[in-house]
Design a protein around this motif. Structure first.
Motif, PDB file in Angstrom:
ATOM      1  N   MET A  20      -6.896  -6.527  -4.564  1.00  0.00           N
ATOM      2  CA  MET A  20      -7.000  -5.060  -4.919  1.00  0.00           C
ATOM      3  C   MET A  20      -6.682  -5.088  -6.619  1.00  0.00           C
ATOM      4  O   MET A  20      -6.943  -5.506  -7.392  1.00  0.00           O
ATOM      5  N   THR A  21      -6.915  -3.725  -6.911  1.00  0.00           N
ATOM      6  CA  THR A  21      -7.244  -3.130  -8.411  1.00  0.00           C
ATOM      7  C   THR A  21      -5.510  -3.257  -8.988  1.00  0.00           C
ATOM      8  O   THR A  21      -4.847  -3.706  -8.482  1.00  0.00           O
ATOM      9  N   LYS A  22      -5.049  -3.168 -10.530  1.00  0.00           N
ATOM     10  CA  LYS A  22      -4.422  -3.912 -10.928  1.00  0.00           C
ATOM     11  C   LYS A  22      -3.068  -2.770 -11.024  1.00  0.00           C
ATOM     12  O   LYS A  22      -3.058  -1.479 -11.342  1.00  0.00           O
ATOM     13  N   THR A  23      -1.706  -3.911 -10.678  1.00  0.00           N
ATOM     14  CA  THR A  23      -0.620  -3.063 -10.852  1.00  0.00           C
ATOM     15  C   THR A  23      -0.294  -1.710 -11.882  1.00  0.00           C
ATOM     16  O   THR A  23      -0.313  -2.740 -13.004  1.00  0.00           O
ATOM     17  N   GLU A  24       0.001  -0.976 -12.040  1.00  0.00           N
ATOM     18  CA  GLU A  24      -0.009   0.322 -12.844  1.00  0.00           C
ATOM     19  C   GLU A  24       1.656   0.746 -12.654  1.00  0.00           C
ATOM     20  O   GLU A  24       2.325   0.859 -11.776  1.00  0.00           O
ATOM     21  N   THR A  69      10.948  -6.200   3.010  1.00  0.00           N
ATOM     22  CA  THR A  69       9.621  -5.447   2.852  1.00  0.00           C
ATOM     23  C   THR A  69       9.381  -4.704   1.488  1.00  0.00           C
ATOM     24  O   THR A  69      10.319  -4.284   0.642  1.00  0.00           O
ATOM     25  N   PHE A  70       8.010  -4.691   0.967  1.00  0.00           N
ATOM     26  CA  PHE A  70       7.572  -4.151  -0.485  1.00  0.00           C
ATOM     27  C   PHE A  70       5.572  -3.563   0.097  1.00  0.00           C
ATOM     28  O   PHE A  70       5.545  -3.958   1.137  1.00  0.00           O
ATOM     29  N   SER A  71       6.163  -2.868  -0.915  1.00  0.00           N
ATOM     30  CA  SER A  71       4.577  -1.713  -1.048  1.00  0.00           C
ATOM     31  C   SER A  71       3.258  -2.010  -2.446  1.00  0.00           C
ATOM     32  O   SER A  71       4.041  -2.918  -3.253  1.00  0.00           O
ATOM     33  N   LEU A  72       2.481  -2.576  -2.438  1.00  0.00           N
ATOM     34  CA  LEU A  72       1.536  -2.583  -3.089  1.00  0.00           C
ATOM     35  C   LEU A  72       0.370  -1.775  -2.661  1.00  0.00           C
ATOM     36  O   LEU A  72      -0.564  -1.620  -1.703  1.00  0.00           O
ATOM     37  N   GLY A  73       0.548  -0.256  -3.520  1.00  0.00           N
ATOM     38  CA  GLY A  73      -0.192   0.240  -3.399  1.00  0.00           C
ATOM     39  C   GLY A  73      -0.077   1.125  -2.421  1.00  0.00           C
ATOM     40  O   GLY A  73       1.702   1.821  -1.937  1.00  0.00           O
TER      41      GLY A  73
END
Length: 164
Positions: free
Chosen positions: A68-72, A12-16
């Motif tokens: 989605m928006t770009k990864t920061e 499991t991992f998150s994006l936002g």
């Protein structure tokens, strides 16, 4: 006692604030984030190449790939190096994740299909949805997400904008 075939292991991992999962069997390793070697004229989600044990591995910003928006980049940003079977071909790539959590089992009877909203939408990359801790975990169908549709790494069934 449940039979071993009644559950599968997922990373499991998150994006936002959203939680996603991929089958543990496709995850080769998890690396700290490093800048990738840029590839000219690649799609916006293709960050470039990274050397992984002597192999040039394309690195993809999954947030951009999913609209989605770009990864920061943060201290928690990781790259999941995955080996994905697409037909007869094996694709190795790195997916950028905001944070990687754990390996966890999901019972097959817990996994629901992609939500039906009454109209056609690009949900074919969703292998399933699991309810967990009052929220949802989206299981990503990597083969569908990166299957060949004419662009560099495959698509979601729509054209990917090219850099001019």
């Amino acid at each position: 006692m449940a039979a071993p075939q009644s559950e599968s292991q997922f990373v499991t991992f998150s994006l936002g604030s959203e939680i996603f999962a991929v089958p543990v069997g496709v995850v080769r390793e998890i690396l700290d984030h490093e800048e990738a070697f840029k590839i000219p004229h690649g799609p916006d989600y293709l960050l470039g190449l990274r050397d992984v044990r002597g192999q040039g591995v394309p690195v993809v910003d999954l947030r951009l790939r999913l609209g989605m928006t770009k990864t920061e980049k943060t201290p928690h940003t990781r790259i999941l190096v995955l080996d994905i079977c697409i037909g007869e071909k094996q694709l190795t790539l790195g997916l950028v994740a905001d944070r990687v959590y754990e390996v966890t089992p999901f019972r097959k009877d817990e996994i629901e299909g992609a939500p039906d909203i009454g109209v056609s939408w690009r949900s074919d990359y969703i292998a399933g949805v699991v309810r967990r801790n009052g929220s949802f975990v989206v299981i990503v169908d990597l083969a569908r997400l990166f299957s060949d549709s004419g662009d560099v790494l495959g698509g979601l069934g729509r054209p990917v904008p090219q850099v001019a």
